[in-house]
Write a protein that holds these residues in place. Sequence first.
Motif, short mmCIF file in Angstrom:
data_model
loop_
_atom_site.label_atom_id
_atom_site.label_comp_id
_atom_site.label_asym_id
_atom_site.label_seq_id
_atom_site.Cartn_x
_atom_site.Cartn_y
_atom_site.Cartn_z
N GLY A 28 0.97 -1.13 -0.08
CA GLY A 28 0.01 -0.02 -0.04
C GLY A 28 0.70 1.22 0.16
O GLY A 28 0.72 2.43 -0.66
N ALA A 29 1.97 1.13 0.90
CA ALA A 29 2.93 2.28 0.77
C ALA A 29 3.65 2.51 -0.51
O ALA A 29 3.80 3.74 -0.89
N SER A 30 3.92 1.27 -1.32
CA SER A 30 4.39 1.40 -2.68
C SER A 30 3.62 2.26 -3.46
O SER A 30 4.12 3.05 -4.46
N ILE A 31 2.43 1.71 -3.62
CA ILE A 31 1.06 2.43 -4.39
C ILE A 31 1.07 3.89 -4.19
O ILE A 31 1.04 4.63 -5.07
N ASN A 32 1.32 4.27 -3.06
CA ASN A 32 1.10 5.65 -2.48
C ASN A 32 2.38 6.37 -3.09
O ASN A 32 2.14 7.54 -3.45
N ALA A 33 3.45 5.78 -3.03
CA ALA A 33 4.58 6.20 -3.60
C ALA A 33 4.60 6.59 -4.94
O ALA A 33 4.97 7.52 -5.41
N VAL A 34 4.17 5.59 -5.73
CA VAL A 34 3.91 5.62 -7.04
C VAL A 34 2.90 6.88 -7.60
O VAL A 34 3.34 7.62 -8.54
#
Length: 328
Positions: free
Chosen positions: A247-253
Amino acid sequence: MKAKRIISALLAAVVVCFALVSCGGKEDIDTVSVGVISGPTGVGAVSLMESSANGETEGKYDFTLAANQEDAKAKFLNGELDIVAMPTNLAASLYAKGEDIVVLTVNTYGVLYILDATGEIKDISDLSGKTVYSTGQGSNPEYILKYVLSQNNVENVTIEFMDDASAISASMVSGSIKIAMLPQPVATSTVIQAKQAGLTINTALDMTQEWNKISSDSALMMGCMVTSKEFIKSHKEEVELFLKEYGASINAVISDTETAASLCEKHGIIPKAAVAKQAIPKCNVCSVTGEEMKTKLSGYLSVLYEANAKSIGGAMPSDDFYYTDYEG
């Protein structure tokens, strides 16, 4: 003195125990094998892939870039992958066949766009009497296109299915195909290539917008990450860590498209960063988990089921198809 030495020894032992607990957490976590596919469903993972490669994650991951959807499915079903990306209707179809499938999170909304080289397509009704080329026969694209057409009473549309989106793209750029429904990032790449060749190909229709016009009670949810009940049972901590870091990765993207575009090229998700930078905002990456995921995804699958029961394997999934423990 003897008492002092005993106390000192006990204190030292306590310090060592705390050190082992604090330092040994990651060593106690198993490595999770994660399968991603190039294109939209892989975009959201690139930040996590990079952090994992640099040893900066809480969890431990071994990422595999599958050749295609079928390759990813096969590797998951034969036990090579613990968690894998796949189309939502494929997950439902496998569940209906009795496979051990649990959806952890929806990672992609709609990614389909109608491209037009004729200049005639301004509205969905303009497709009447036309031939539309598309990939995805027997999968989300076919059912989405047919549902949107039927709900708008648009008839007399010939749909020609091809296996390779890049082949459709090349044919559009060469002029032999005039209208096509393509996913991101192929759609963006096609428009860019056409412009470089001195041609005009318009992004005529966003199928997510077309879906929303006719189906306000459901969301167009095309991609997800799945695992098995067996894996959740034996690796609950790893699953929770993955969902947190994914989820954090998607937010970073979403928040840093330029960095994400570079990582997409680096990790093979989208071949060129320049294309990725333009395509990512149109890929509709997301992280929908828990009860919200269950509500929205079941709504989408019910629309597909009513339109064509075979599209999700012939039956609606039961509650255990959705992983609802994690709320983010």
